[in-house]
Scaffold this motif. Structure first.
Motif, PDB file in Angstrom:
ATOM      1  N   LEU A 107      44.714  46.840  51.952  1.00 14.25           N
ATOM      2  CA  LEU A 107      44.077  46.251  50.784  1.00 14.25           C
ATOM      3  C   LEU A 107      44.557  46.772  49.437  1.00 14.25           C
ATOM      4  O   LEU A 107      44.598  46.019  48.455  1.00 14.25           O
ATOM      5  CB  LEU A 107      42.555  46.463  50.862  1.00 14.25           C
ATOM      6  CG  LEU A 107      41.825  45.804  52.027  1.00 14.25           C
ATOM      7  CD1 LEU A 107      40.338  46.158  51.987  1.00 14.25           C
ATOM      8  CD2 LEU A 107      42.009  44.289  52.002  1.00 14.25           C
ATOM      9  N   HIS A 108      44.907  48.033  49.358  1.00 12.17           N
ATOM     10  CA  HIS A 108      45.157  48.639  48.049  1.00 12.17           C
ATOM     11  C   HIS A 108      46.353  48.014  47.342  1.00 12.17           C
ATOM     12  O   HIS A 108      47.444  47.885  47.898  1.00 12.17           O
ATOM     13  CB  HIS A 108      45.402  50.150  48.206  1.00 12.17           C
ATOM     14  CG  HIS A 108      45.481  50.866  46.893  1.00 12.17           C
ATOM     15  ND1 HIS A 108      44.401  50.989  46.037  1.00 12.17           N
ATOM     16  CD2 HIS A 108      46.519  51.492  46.275  1.00 12.17           C
ATOM     17  CE1 HIS A 108      44.768  51.657  44.959  1.00 12.17           C
ATOM     18  NE2 HIS A 108      46.044  51.968  45.075  1.00 12.17           N
ATOM     19  N   GLY A 109      46.126  47.602  46.103  1.00 14.67           N
ATOM     20  CA  GLY A 109      47.195  47.046  45.285  1.00 14.67           C
ATOM     21  C   GLY A 109      47.570  45.618  45.586  1.00 14.67           C
ATOM     22  O   GLY A 109      48.521  45.093  45.019  1.00 14.67           O
ATOM     23  N   LYS A 110      46.816  44.960  46.488  1.00 12.26           N
ATOM     24  CA  LYS A 110      47.104  43.567  46.837  1.00 12.26           C
ATOM     25  C   LYS A 110      46.095  42.637  46.134  1.00 12.26           C
ATOM     26  O   LYS A 110      45.079  43.084  45.593  1.00 12.26           O
ATOM     27  CB  LYS A 110      46.997  43.356  48.347  1.00 12.26           C
ATOM     28  CG  LYS A 110      47.826  44.293  49.185  1.00 12.26           C
ATOM     29  CD  LYS A 110      49.289  44.036  49.023  1.00 12.26           C
ATOM     30  CE  LYS A 110      50.158  44.764  50.031  1.00 12.26           C
ATOM     31  NZ  LYS A 110      49.533  45.648  50.967  1.00 12.26           N
ATOM     32  N   VAL A 111      46.376  41.344  46.176  1.00 10.50           N
ATOM     33  CA  VAL A 111      45.435  40.341  45.684  1.00 10.50           C
ATOM     34  C   VAL A 111      44.497  39.976  46.828  1.00 10.50           C
ATOM     35  O   VAL A 111      44.947  39.493  47.871  1.00 10.50           O
ATOM     36  CB  VAL A 111      46.170  39.084  45.166  1.00 10.50           C
ATOM     37  CG1 VAL A 111      45.163  38.025  44.726  1.00 10.50           C
ATOM     38  CG2 VAL A 111      47.091  39.446  44.008  1.00 10.50           C
ATOM     39  N   TRP A 112      43.209  40.224  46.659  1.00  8.76           N
ATOM     40  CA  TRP A 112      42.229  39.942  47.704  1.00  8.76           C
ATOM     41  C   TRP A 112      41.728  38.505  47.562  1.00  8.76           C
ATOM     42  O   TRP A 112      41.443  38.033  46.454  1.00  8.76           O
ATOM     43  CB  TRP A 112      41.034  40.882  47.602  1.00  8.76           C
ATOM     44  CG  TRP A 112      41.355  42.336  47.724  1.00  8.76           C
ATOM     45  CD1 TRP A 112      42.589  42.916  47.868  1.00  8.76           C
ATOM     46  CD2 TRP A 112      40.419  43.417  47.691  1.00  8.76           C
ATOM     47  NE1 TRP A 112      42.488  44.284  47.938  1.00  8.76           N
ATOM     48  CE2 TRP A 112      41.167  44.627  47.828  1.00  8.76           C
ATOM     49  CE3 TRP A 112      39.037  43.499  47.566  1.00  8.76           C
ATOM     50  CZ2 TRP A 112      40.558  45.884  47.837  1.00  8.76           C
ATOM     51  CZ3 TRP A 112      38.429  44.741  47.568  1.00  8.76           C
ATOM     52  CH2 TRP A 112      39.180  45.921  47.707  1.00  8.76           C
ATOM     53  N   VAL A 113      41.603  37.825  48.680  1.00  4.75           N
ATOM     54  CA  VAL A 113      41.080  36.462  48.699  1.00  4.75           C
ATOM     55  C   VAL A 113      39.973  36.392  49.748  1.00  4.75           C
ATOM     56  O   VAL A 113      40.148  36.858  50.882  1.00  4.75           O
ATOM     57  CB  VAL A 113      42.179  35.423  49.049  1.00  4.75           C
ATOM     58  CG1 VAL A 113      41.636  34.009  48.889  1.00  4.75           C
ATOM     59  CG2 VAL A 113      43.419  35.619  48.189  1.00  4.75           C
ATOM     60  N   GLY A 114      38.846  35.826  49.382  1.00  3.07           N
ATOM     61  CA  GLY A 114      37.753  35.679  50.337  1.00  3.07           C
ATOM     62  C   GLY A 114      36.719  34.707  49.820  1.00  3.07           C
ATOM     63  O   GLY A 114      36.668  34.403  48.621  1.00  3.07           O
ATOM     64  N   HIS A 115      35.889  34.218  50.720  1.00  2.62           N
ATOM     65  CA  HIS A 115      34.837  33.277  50.359  1.00  2.62           C
ATOM     66  C   HIS A 115      33.570  34.069  50.054  1.00  2.62           C
ATOM     67  O   HIS A 115      33.003  34.705  50.932  1.00  2.62           O
ATOM     68  CB  HIS A 115      34.613  32.288  51.513  1.00  2.62           C
ATOM     69  CG  HIS A 115      34.098  30.959  51.068  1.00  2.62           C
ATOM     70  ND1 HIS A 115      34.820  30.122  50.238  1.00  2.62           N
ATOM     71  CD2 HIS A 115      32.919  30.309  51.316  1.00  2.62           C
ATOM     72  CE1 HIS A 115      34.135  29.019  50.014  1.00  2.62           C
ATOM     73  NE2 HIS A 115      32.981  29.120  50.639  1.00  2.62           N
TER      74      HIS A 115
END
Length: 265
Positions: A107-115
């Motif tokens: 997760l660190h430093g990434k673009v998170w996508v979720g509903h």
């Protein structure tokens, strides 16, 4: 449960990157206990994620694990949903501190996508890391598909929950398992982006005029068919045909339009 597989190790190390790793999208989902009282906290029972290259919207790698909470009595002996996450299922799972380093690396430093990620999933992740005294991963940006689709796609799929969106697009039933739901979210975004791209290309023909009904057509182009009394009546293609046409391609320009409205943290 399989632990320490080559795929999971690849995820922990970052795997083979896109041209810029920071631009990778991580579609994620967590499953938790459901507190019956306000003073009780949510406890993470499962974490799942897929890493997606934003230039092609293809899944590169994935990771999922059940998580054993400190107090097993918080987990029902039999699941009230179709997820199958029971006390027996998580009893042999690793504790969060055993998988925290792997999840952090994903997760660190990434673009998170979720509903509904802004209000739920990201909060549960922060709580889980705080409980073990570990710094939580920080996203490069965050995209909540619920907020964006409510704003850009409208309520044409009803309440816009993942189960409703999946039913609207004919993607099957939501399983309430982290990895399955993360993948379903990617499919939903592909379909929505395609529709928005088509509507922006020919707004006079493909505009969504009725967005108040879950079964409202997202394609307003119709065919006129003579009736017995000589008048013309408009007919539309069957719903599943429309869905198939709309979900057949990935609309990259429209995805970029969605990403521009993502909330950056």
């Amino acid at each position: 449960m399989k632990r320490g597989t080559s795929q999971e190790q690849n995820m922990a190390l970052g795997g083979s990157p896109c041209r810029e790793r920071s631009s990778e999208l991580v579609f994620l989902d967590v499953e938790t206990t459901m507190p019956v009282r306000k003073e009780k906290r949510f406890r993470m029972l499962e974490f799942g994620a897929i890493v997606v290259c934003p230039r092609k919207l293809v899944e590169k790698r994935s990771y999922s694990t059940l998580i054993r909470p400190g107090d097993l009595s918080m987990v029902p002996e039999s699941s009230s949903r179709s997820d199958g996450i029971t006390r027996e299922a998580v009893a042999a799972a690793p504790k969060f501190e055993e998988v925290a380093a792997t999840i952090y690396g994903i997760l660190h430093g990434k673009v998170w996508v979720g509903h509904n990620i802004l209000r739920f999933d990201s909060a549960r992740i922060r709580e889980a890391f705080a409980e073990i005294g570990h710094a939580a991963p920080k996203p490069a940006g965050m995209i909540d598909s619920l907020d964006i689709l409510m704003n850009k796609f409208g309520p044409r799929a009803g309440n816009m929950k993942m189960a409703s969106l999946a039913a609207y697009f004919g993607l099957g039933k939501q399983k309430h398992r982290s990895l399955d739901d993360a993948r379903m979210n990617l499919q939903v975004i592909r379909c929505c982006a395609t529709i928005l791209f088509l509507e922006s290309s020919l707004p006079s023909l493909l505009s969504a005029r009725d967005t108040g009904s879950p079964s409202a057509s997202t394609r307003s182009r119709t065919r006129e068919k003579p009736s017995a009394d000589g008048t013309n009546k408009k007919t539309t293609p069957p719903l599943r045909v429309r869905q198939s046409l709309m979900c057949r391609t990935i609309a990259r320009p429209s995805l970029r339009h969605l990403l521009r409205h993502a909330m950056v943290r």
